[in-house]
Motif scaffolding. Structure first.
Motif, PDB file in Angstrom:
ATOM      1  N   UNK A 297      45.731   3.003  16.801  1.00  0.00           N
ATOM      2  CA  UNK A 297      46.485   1.737  16.335  1.00  0.00           C
ATOM      3  C   UNK A 297      47.190   1.789  18.305  1.00  0.00           C
ATOM      4  N   UNK A 298      47.868   2.683  18.511  1.00  0.00           N
ATOM      5  CA  UNK A 298      48.709   2.812  19.551  1.00  0.00           C
ATOM      6  C   UNK A 298      47.756   2.553  20.849  1.00  0.00           C
ATOM      7  N   UNK A 299      47.101   3.154  21.027  1.00  0.00           N
ATOM      8  CA  UNK A 299      45.950   2.676  22.184  1.00  0.00           C
ATOM      9  C   UNK A 299      45.797   1.098  22.320  1.00  0.00           C
ATOM     10  N   UNK A 300      45.141   1.239  20.808  1.00  0.00           N
ATOM     11  CA  UNK A 300      45.276   0.076  20.961  1.00  0.00           C
ATOM     12  C   UNK A 300      46.415  -0.638  21.098  1.00  0.00           C
ATOM     13  N   UNK A 301      46.795  -0.917  20.978  1.00  0.00           N
ATOM     14  CA  UNK A 301      48.445  -2.076  21.517  1.00  0.00           C
ATOM     15  C   UNK A 301      48.147  -2.115  22.540  1.00  0.00           C
ATOM     16  N   UNK A 302      47.990  -0.580  23.590  1.00  0.00           N
ATOM     17  CA  UNK A 302      48.547  -0.526  24.749  1.00  0.00           C
ATOM     18  C   UNK A 302      47.085  -1.329  25.493  1.00  0.00           C
ATOM     19  N   UNK A 303      45.508  -1.224  24.855  1.00  0.00           N
ATOM     20  CA  UNK A 303      45.081  -2.146  25.846  1.00  0.00           C
ATOM     21  C   UNK A 303      45.312  -3.160  25.524  1.00  0.00           C
ATOM     22  N   UNK A 304      46.030  -3.891  24.256  1.00  0.00           N
ATOM     23  CA  UNK A 304      45.655  -5.353  24.462  1.00  0.00           C
ATOM     24  C   UNK A 304      47.359  -5.644  25.409  1.00  0.00           C
ATOM     25  N   UNK A 305      48.327  -4.961  26.022  1.00  0.00           N
ATOM     26  CA  UNK A 305      49.802  -5.400  26.748  1.00  0.00           C
ATOM     27  C   UNK A 305      48.714  -5.076  27.542  1.00  0.00           C
ATOM     28  N   UNK A 306      47.954  -4.030  28.202  1.00  0.00           N
ATOM     29  CA  UNK A 306      47.057  -4.355  29.458  1.00  0.00           C
ATOM     30  C   UNK A 306      46.615  -5.218  30.276  1.00  0.00           C
ATOM     31  N   UNK A 307      45.465  -5.472  28.948  1.00  0.00           N
ATOM     32  CA  UNK A 307      44.669  -6.704  28.691  1.00  0.00           C
ATOM     33  C   UNK A 307      45.984  -8.119  29.686  1.00  0.00           C
ATOM     34  N   UNK A 308      46.754  -7.937  29.546  1.00  0.00           N
ATOM     35  CA  UNK A 308      47.397  -9.481  29.347  1.00  0.00           C
ATOM     36  C   UNK A 308      48.950  -8.762  30.566  1.00  0.00           C
ATOM     37  N   UNK A 309      48.913  -7.866  30.771  1.00  0.00           N
ATOM     38  CA  UNK A 309      50.205  -7.992  31.428  1.00  0.00           C
ATOM     39  C   UNK A 309      50.133  -8.194  33.264  1.00  0.00           C
ATOM     40  N   UNK A 310      49.437  -7.997  33.870  1.00  0.00           N
ATOM     41  CA  UNK A 310      49.024  -8.398  35.166  1.00  0.00           C
ATOM     42  C   UNK A 310      49.393  -9.960  35.400  1.00  0.00           C
ATOM     43  N   UNK A 311      48.620 -10.381  34.685  1.00  0.00           N
ATOM     44  CA  UNK A 311      48.710 -12.007  34.585  1.00  0.00           C
ATOM     45  C   UNK A 311      49.841 -12.533  34.620  1.00  0.00           C
ATOM     46  N   UNK A 312      49.907 -12.009  33.391  1.00  0.00           N
ATOM     47  CA  UNK A 312      51.919 -12.647  32.914  1.00  0.00           C
ATOM     48  C   UNK A 312      52.882 -11.973  33.675  1.00  0.00           C
ATOM     49  N   UNK A 313      52.918 -10.850  34.320  1.00  0.00           N
ATOM     50  CA  UNK A 313      54.214 -10.361  35.915  1.00  0.00           C
ATOM     51  C   UNK A 313      53.311 -10.792  36.688  1.00  0.00           C
ATOM     52  N   UNK A 314      52.456 -11.260  37.175  1.00  0.00           N
ATOM     53  CA  UNK A 314      51.857 -12.166  38.315  1.00  0.00           C
ATOM     54  C   UNK A 314      52.738 -13.774  37.936  1.00  0.00           C
ATOM     55  N   UNK A 315      52.702 -14.207  37.344  1.00  0.00           N
ATOM     56  CA  UNK A 315      52.984 -15.674  37.367  1.00  0.00           C
ATOM     57  C   UNK A 315      54.617 -15.245  37.032  1.00  0.00           C
ATOM     58  N   UNK A 316      55.363 -14.929  36.614  1.00  0.00           N
ATOM     59  CA  UNK A 316      56.817 -14.247  36.813  1.00  0.00           C
ATOM     60  C   UNK A 316      57.453 -14.259  37.717  1.00  0.00           C
ATOM     61  N   UNK A 317      56.461 -12.979  38.783  1.00  0.00           N
ATOM     62  CA  UNK A 317      57.109 -13.016  39.879  1.00  0.00           C
ATOM     63  C   UNK A 317      57.026 -14.231  41.572  1.00  0.00           C
ATOM     64  N   UNK A 318      55.532 -14.921  40.872  1.00  0.00           N
ATOM     65  CA  UNK A 318      55.481 -16.769  41.135  1.00  0.00           C
ATOM     66  C   UNK A 318      56.493 -17.857  40.826  1.00  0.00           C
ATOM     67  N   UNK A 319      57.117 -18.155  39.560  1.00  0.00           N
ATOM     68  CA  UNK A 319      57.968 -18.640  39.414  1.00  0.00           C
ATOM     69  C   UNK A 319      58.850 -18.204  39.838  1.00  0.00           C
ATOM     70  N   UNK A 320      59.567 -16.679  39.875  1.00  0.00           N
ATOM     71  CA  UNK A 320      61.310 -16.063  40.275  1.00  0.00           C
ATOM     72  C   UNK A 320      61.121 -16.556  41.755  1.00  0.00           C
ATOM     73  N   UNK A 321      59.713 -16.242  42.913  1.00  0.00           N
ATOM     74  CA  UNK A 321      60.134 -16.820  43.875  1.00  0.00           C
ATOM     75  C   UNK A 321      59.808 -18.542  44.215  1.00  0.00           C
TER      76      UNK A 321
END
Length: 328
Positions: A297-321
Motif C-alpha cells: 500500500x505505502x509503496x504503491x502510493x509512493x509510485x503514484x506520487x512519483x509518476x505525477x510529481x515531476x510534471x506537476x512540480x515543473x508546471x508550478x515552477x513555470x507558473x511562478x516564473x
C-alpha cells in the motif's frame, strides 16, 4: 547559511517565528526499558543517527523521498523489521530506482536512563528548523533544489513536518508534492496519556521531557493549532493518512490503540485518502518483505506520487516564473 535563507530555499519564504524560548526541563521518573521503539524505545542518544542519511542515491533521480521517525524513534530502526529488513533501503529501491531515498533523525527521546545523557529540550519548531536546514544543505550540495519532495512520516514525525510547513509560506508548493502520514496523532494520541500516568508511578529512571509528551496529549493546544493551520494549505500537496488497525501491547499486559483512526486521519482534507495497515503503532512502518500488505500500500502510493510529481512540480515552477516570483 542563514536560517531564513535555509527555509526559503527548501520550501519558500519563511514566516517569522513568534515562539518563545524553550521551557525549563522538568525532571522525573521514566518508563521501563522493555517497551519497543516508538511506543517507548532505547533511551540513550545515538549521535551517529542524527540528521540526514542517504539510503539510496538513485539512478538519475527525479524526486527525493524523505522519511521522518516518531516519538522515541530512530532514523533507521523505526523503519526496520525484526528480520533486519529496512524497507526504504532493501525493498523500495527495486520499485523506485530513480529516486533518492533519505531518512532523517532527531532527538525525540522522552526518557533517559543516564544523567550524563540528558534529554534534549528542543521543541517541535526547533526540530522543524533543523529538518529544513539539513534538507537545504543536502539539496544545495547536490544541485537538486528544484527536485520534488515526497515525505513519509511516522507518529510525531508528522507533527514536526507540519510545524515546518506552517512556518513557511507559498513557495513551498514548488517543491513539496506529497506526504504519507503514518500514525500521526493529528488530534493527540491516547497512548501518551497512558505514558504520563506510568511516568508518575515509576521511580527507577531519570530525566523525562514532559513538554514533548504534552504535544501528543489529546486536545493539546499545540496539536490543535497544527490541525487548524493544516486545513488552509492541505490543498497544496497530496496527502495520505495511514492508520493502525491493531492495538499495541503495553508492559502491563493490556492493549490500547495508541493513535486511533479518528486521530490519524484528518477529516475533509483535499486529495487525502485513509490507508488501513494491519499493524500496531510500533510496527506500523516496519515491513519484513515485499509481500506484506502494508508495504504494498505505502509503496504503491509512493509510485503514484512519483509518476505525477515531476510534471506537476515543473508546471508550478513555470507558473511562478511567469508571475515573476523570486526563488531560492
Amino acid at each position: 547559511m542563514s536560517r531564513d535563507g535555509s527555509f526559503a530555499r527548501v520550501f519558500g519564504r519563511r514566516k517569522k517565528n513568534k515562539s518563545g524560548d524553550g521551557r525549563a526541563e522538568e525532571s522525573g521518573p521514566s518508563i521501563p526499558t522493555n517497551i519497543s521503539t516508538d511506543t517507548v524505545p532505547a533511551y540513550e542518544l545515538d549521535a551517529s543517527a542524527l540528521g540526514l542519511k542517504i539510503l539510496q542515491g538513485g539512478i538519475d533521480p527525479i524526486a527525493d523521498i524523505v522519511a521522518i521517525h516518531g516519538l522515541n524513534g530512530h532514523r533507521e530502526k523505526t523503519w526496520t523489521a525484526s528480520n533486519n529488513i529496512l524497507w526504504l533501503r532493501d525493498l523500495l529501491p527495486t520499485r523506485m530506482p530513480n529516486v533518492r531515498i533519505m531518512t532523517w533523525g532527531y532527538d525525540s527521546r522522552t526518557h533517559s536512563t543516564e544523567a550524563r545523557n540528558p534529554i534534549s529540550m528542543q521543541r517541535l519548531h526547533d526540530h522543524a528548523d533543523t529538518l529544513i536546514s539539513d534538507l537545504v544543505l543536502e539539496r544545495a550540495l547536490t544541485s537538486s533544489e528544484r527536485r520534488p519532495i515526497i515525505f513519509v512520516v511516522h507518529s510525531l514525525g508528522g507533527l514536526v513536518l507540519k510545524s515546518a510547513h506552517k512556518r513557511i509560506t507559498g513557495l513551498s508548493r514548488c517543491r513539496l508534492y506529497g506526504i504519507i502520514f503514518a500514525g500521526t496523532p493529528h488530534q493527540g494520541g491516547e497512548g501518551v496519556a497512558w505514558g504520563k500516568r506510568l511516568v508518575s508511578i515509576v521511580s527507577i529512571f531519570r530525566n523525562t521531557n514532559t513538554e514533548m509528551l504534552q504535544h501528543l496529549e489529546r486536545d493539546s493546544e499545540e496539536v490543535q493549532r497544527l490541525l487548524r493551520d493544516f486545513g488552509p494549505i492541505s490543498n497544496e500537496f497530496v496527502a495520505k493518512f495511514a492508520y493502525e488497525t491493531l492495538q499495541t501491547r503495553l508492559p502491563t499486559g493490556t492493549y490500547i490503540q495508541v493513535v486511533p483512526k479518528s486521530s490519524a486521519v484528518v477529516p475533509g482534507a483535499p486529495n487525502a485518502e485513509a490507508i488501513a495497515i494491519s499493524n500496531d503503532h510500533t510496527n506500523l512502518v516496519k515491513f519484513a518483505s515485499s509481500e506484506e500488505d502494508g508495504y504494498k500500500k505505502l509503496s504503491g502510493h509512493m509510485i503514484l506520487m512519483l509518476q505525477r510529481a515531476p510534471e506537476e512540480i515543473s508546471s508550478r515552477w513555470a507558473t511562478n516564473s511567469r508571475l515573476g516570483r523570486e526563488f531560492y
